[in-house]
Write a protein that holds these residues in place. Sequence first.
Motif, PDB file in Angstrom:
ATOM      1  N   PHE A 115       0.827  -1.204   0.000  1.00 26.43           N
ATOM      2  CA  PHE A 115       0.000   0.000   0.000  1.00 26.43           C
ATOM      3  C   PHE A 115       0.866   1.260   0.000  1.00 26.43           C
ATOM      4  CE2 PHE A 115      -3.266  -2.984   1.465  1.00 26.43           C
ATOM      5  CZ  PHE A 115      -4.358  -2.560   0.728  1.00 26.43           C
ATOM      6  N   THR A 116       1.988   1.223   0.718  1.00 31.68           N
ATOM      7  CA  THR A 116       2.869   2.390   0.753  1.00 31.68           C
ATOM      8  C   THR A 116       3.475   2.654  -0.627  1.00 31.68           C
ATOM      9  OG1 THR A 116       3.400   1.905   3.061  1.00 31.68           O
ATOM     10  CG2 THR A 116       4.862   3.412   1.896  1.00 31.68           C
ATOM     11  N   SER A 135       4.361   4.641   6.121  1.00 33.16           N
ATOM     12  CA  SER A 135       3.126   4.924   5.379  1.00 33.16           C
ATOM     13  C   SER A 135       2.668   6.361   5.596  1.00 33.16           C
ATOM     14  CB  SER A 135       2.027   3.951   5.804  1.00 33.16           C
ATOM     15  OG  SER A 135       2.448   2.620   5.690  1.00 33.16           O
ATOM     16  N   TYR A 136       2.708   6.800   6.846  1.00 38.92           N
ATOM     17  CA  TYR A 136       2.329   8.183   7.134  1.00 38.92           C
ATOM     18  C   TYR A 136       3.266   9.164   6.428  1.00 38.92           C
ATOM     19  CZ  TYR A 136      -1.088   6.936  10.759  1.00 38.92           C
ATOM     20  OH  TYR A 136      -2.196   6.474  11.423  1.00 38.92           O
ATOM     21  N   SER A 185      -2.318  17.865   8.786  1.00 40.48           N
ATOM     22  CA  SER A 185      -3.355  17.001   9.351  1.00 40.48           C
ATOM     23  C   SER A 185      -2.846  15.570   9.508  1.00 40.48           C
ATOM     24  CB  SER A 185      -4.596  17.022   8.451  1.00 40.48           C
ATOM     25  OG  SER A 185      -5.574  16.124   8.915  1.00 40.48           O
ATOM     26  N   VAL A 186      -2.147  15.062   8.493  1.00 36.36           N
ATOM     27  CA  VAL A 186      -1.580  13.708   8.580  1.00 36.36           C
ATOM     28  C   VAL A 186      -0.493  13.663   9.645  1.00 36.36           C
ATOM     29  CG1 VAL A 186      -0.388  11.902   7.284  1.00 36.36           C
ATOM     30  CG2 VAL A 186      -2.123  13.284   6.153  1.00 36.36           C
ATOM     31  N   PHE A 187       0.289  14.743   9.734  1.00 35.11           N
ATOM     32  CA  PHE A 187       1.341  14.817  10.753  1.00 35.11           C
ATOM     33  C   PHE A 187       0.740  14.702  12.155  1.00 35.11           C
ATOM     34  CE2 PHE A 187       4.164  17.164  13.590  1.00 35.11           C
ATOM     35  CZ  PHE A 187       5.404  16.618  13.271  1.00 35.11           C
ATOM     36  N   ASN A 188      -0.381  15.350  12.386  1.00 35.30           N
ATOM     37  CA  ASN A 188      -1.043  15.265  13.688  1.00 35.30           C
ATOM     38  C   ASN A 188      -1.629  13.875  13.925  1.00 35.30           C
ATOM     39  OD1 ASN A 188      -0.461  17.949  14.289  1.00 35.30           O
ATOM     40  ND2 ASN A 188      -2.323  18.695  13.310  1.00 35.30           N
ATOM     41  N   ASP A 189      -2.076  13.208  12.843  1.00 30.04           N
ATOM     42  CA  ASP A 189      -2.605  11.849  12.977  1.00 30.04           C
ATOM     43  C   ASP A 189      -1.525  10.875  13.451  1.00 30.04           C
ATOM     44  OD1 ASP A 189      -5.106  12.633  12.222  1.00 30.04           O
ATOM     45  OD2 ASP A 189      -4.892  12.043  10.122  1.00 30.04           O
ATOM     46  N   ILE A 190      -0.284  11.137  13.077  1.00 34.23           N
ATOM     47  CA  ILE A 190       0.809  10.268  13.522  1.00 34.23           C
ATOM     48  C   ILE A 190       0.853  10.224  15.037  1.00 34.23           C
ATOM     49  CG2 ILE A 190       3.315   9.993  13.547  1.00 34.23           C
ATOM     50  CD1 ILE A 190       3.435  11.158  10.779  1.00 34.23           C
ATOM     51  N   LYS A 191       0.794  11.379  15.662  1.00 37.29           N
ATOM     52  CA  LYS A 191       0.853  11.436  17.123  1.00 37.29           C
ATOM     53  C   LYS A 191      -0.416  10.882  17.764  1.00 37.29           C
ATOM     54  CE  LYS A 191       2.001  15.853  16.748  1.00 37.29           C
ATOM     55  NZ  LYS A 191       2.366  17.250  17.084  1.00 37.29           N
ATOM     56  N   LEU A 192      -1.568  11.109  17.131  1.00 36.29           N
ATOM     57  CA  LEU A 192      -2.822  10.596  17.693  1.00 36.29           C
ATOM     58  C   LEU A 192      -2.876   9.079  17.676  1.00 36.29           C
ATOM     59  CD1 LEU A 192      -5.393  13.108  16.127  1.00 36.29           C
ATOM     60  CD2 LEU A 192      -4.634  13.012  18.512  1.00 36.29           C
ATOM     61  N   ASN A 193      -2.176   8.441  16.732  1.00 38.79           N
ATOM     62  CA  ASN A 193      -2.216   6.983  16.608  1.00 38.79           C
ATOM     63  C   ASN A 193      -1.045   6.294  17.302  1.00 38.79           C
ATOM     64  OD1 ASN A 193      -4.576   6.249  14.723  1.00 38.79           O
ATOM     65  ND2 ASN A 193      -3.597   7.926  13.642  1.00 38.79           N
ATOM     66  N   GLY A 194      -0.395   7.022  18.189  1.00 34.01           N
ATOM     67  CA  GLY A 194       0.619   6.388  19.023  1.00 34.01           C
ATOM     68  C   GLY A 194       2.013   6.329  18.451  1.00 34.01           C
ATOM     69  N   PHE A 195       2.261   6.985  17.321  1.00 35.72           N
ATOM     70  CA  PHE A 195       3.597   7.016  16.738  1.00 35.72           C
ATOM     71  C   PHE A 195       4.278   8.346  17.073  1.00 35.72           C
ATOM     72  CE2 PHE A 195       1.336   4.048  13.946  1.00 35.72           C
ATOM     73  CZ  PHE A 195       2.204   2.975  13.971  1.00 35.72           C
TER      74      PHE A 195
END
Length: 864
Positions: free
Chosen positions: A346-347, A380-381, A399-409
Amino acid sequence: MAALQHPQSFNLSHPNDPFKPKLYSPTSSKNSKHNPRKTQLVVCKKTTNEEPWKEKKLGFVDYDKGKHQLSVHVSGLRKNDIPKHYRLRVESDRFQKDWTISEVVQRILKLNHWNDIEGLLNHWVGRFARKNFPILIREITQTGSLEHSVHIFRWMKHQKNYCSRIDIYNMMIRLHARHNQTDQARGLFFEMKEWRCKPNAETYNALINAHGRAGQWRWALNIMEDMLRAAIPPSRSTYNNLINACGSSGNWREALKVCKKMTENGVGPDLVTHNIVLSAYKSGAQYSKALSYFELMKGTKIRPDTITLNIVIYCLVKLGQYGEAIDIFNSMREKRAECRPDIVTFTSLIHLYSVCGQIEDCKAVFNSMLAEGLRPNIVSYNALIGAYASHGMSGKALSVFNDIKLNGFRPDVVSYTSLLNAYGRAQNPEKAREIFNLMKQNNWKPNVVSYNALIDAYGSNGLLTEAVEVLREMEQNGVQPNIVSICILLAACGRCSQKVKIDSILSAAKLRGIELNTVAYNSAIGSYMNVGEYEKALALYRSMRKKKVKPDSVTYNVLISGCCKMSKYNEAIEFIDEMMELKVPLSKELYSSVICSYSKLGRLTEAESMFTAMKMAGCCPDVITYTTMIHAYSAADNWEKASALFQEMEMNNVQPDIIACSALMRAFNKGCQPSKILTLAEFMRDKKIPYSDAIFFEMVSACSILRDWRTTVNLIKMIEPSLPVISVGLLNQLLHSIGKSGKIDTMMKLFYKIMATGAEISFSTYSILLKNLLVAGNWRKYIEVLQWMEDAGIQPSIGMYRSIFSFAQKSSGAKYAAVIQERIESFKRKSSYQISTSKLDDSLLLAPASIDAIEALNGNLIQV
């Protein structure tokens, strides 16, 4: 097995002793008939209890929080299993704990490297059982904790009951290989020899793997030779590790040699071998060879797996064969049981759509990955952030950068660099600097890519001084600039038209020992061309050839297109000849530049030949190439071929733009086909192609020829909102067309509107206005316009006064002739001209250019 004459001596042992020998009657022996003497054969067998070594899986599920955990528990030998004298020693000691091996590992992992790990191990009863040591090492190395493993191994060697074992050393060597500590792995190899522990094939495999991970493929080959000298036959794993060592370093030729030797020695390749060879081609950028090898692999009985197809997809993307890559991905989704797409698949697809510019599809692939139940990793992020960054979509990248932190990375250097690049491309260098500082605040050290992204953020937005400051900061922080840094700065100099800076940056690269490659030379030559320094660009090109740096299609495209911009068409043809001699493959942009050079010199035959060769080479012409050819046909007064080419462009789904339409309109005007111009204007309206000054100019000219007053009025209404910014050529053509039709009042109203907008009116505009007024016989307005010219600081010519004087003599009588004569005398005194009245004919030389000359001049201005 032993023959004993007095078996009853064994009766002293415990009845439940597992080591109690079994007695066999001689009558049960096969050789009893041949042995007359009655003896008893006793076999001493040790019963093995496998219960302590069984792995028990323990699961934990928290449905409320949506968490689950799976662990493997190994008991090992406990207090009851150790020798009796050790058991008696620890029974009365309350500090001695009867932990399982898994409990020991968990307690050790909770300790930090500075804690007393040895103290904890000395409280463990199981340390008196030698068989616990290899299991303990296995369990701790599987966690990947190098420091804890080293502490345990050091403690273990100081135990009295420790005995060196090959499997323990093999596990420790593999662990050091995983952490890229090659020297330590090699040290363990020599240490085991000192402990008289002979290495086996697994040991050599682990050591070859360690050097392969570090890119030391020559060391790996030497270790293979040592293995053969030690008379240890290499296994398939040995060859696979050696091929991987060569291939991961980009030495795909050496990898193929090892693969060939592997086959000659009777060890056939397996799927892992094929994947390693494909990966070697990939690391060596031999993408076409990788695809050819994959086709050969299909002829074998070995079926590709997900790793194989991931490598193939990567190679197809690099070669630009996007359709084939998507087909393989779809086939993987159809055959889920055989090759299920994983995160890498997928990446790779996200990267594919990013290269194609289909950013929305990148997000769709990312969502599909989530729908498949796959948890995206940091790679992937980063791929998704990079896709948004490549198009300057900083908001979505954030927005994707913030999702990285929200998902534990935790965002890494690549994440910050991609976001920084997004703000740079979005023309927000201040925000890019904030992200750069945030990266350092979060204890991430910027690498050379991060600094280059920040330099580009400043340089691409014209902030050359700040970009140079980043370069200095980069060196102060111990990060050496590379050739990419120099290329970015050179390109920035070209955008900012800084001639001196280009020389300074080239000197700085020379002082730092950075050798210019083809890309750097292209950037420098292009920068010199952008600032008009043709001689310096030529000198740099000659230096490039002298240093045997091979020019590519970009080099010649920069040179040829630069020569065309500076009207050096003969020099452009010389570069074309050099390019043909070197057999440089032509790109789409280069074809367009070559066609432009030939067309500007009027060499239509060569331009047509190059255009045909371009299509035969499979290089589809774009709108720029088509427009160049339309210009060439227009210059050759061949509107038929220009029109046919425009239709061909539509058939090939190439969307025409403003420049292409204006070129075709000019061809129609030159070919006296005004009606076709209005038809083309309707086509532009249907296709929602906006009108420009050049389009309006050609349309006004067509209406003038057709005497289509109604269309002209409509054009005036369309042009009125942009009157302050329209070109002089279009303004003059519009006034001339209206005046020629006899609509003097309309012409003057339009002129008043132009004056009301504050637009600057030139001498040629007044000339057209005066000529139309004179033809209409409106001498009063004529004199008024002359006064406007003087008030505006534009000095009327003698010819303008003499024209009205001649008109007054013939049509208005002596009264007005005297007034005009007085104006002429006043003008002569102001201008300090001494013109004899007997040389009236000579004064006509000072008259403004004719309307036809003005039209030609305006047409040239529009083309420029």
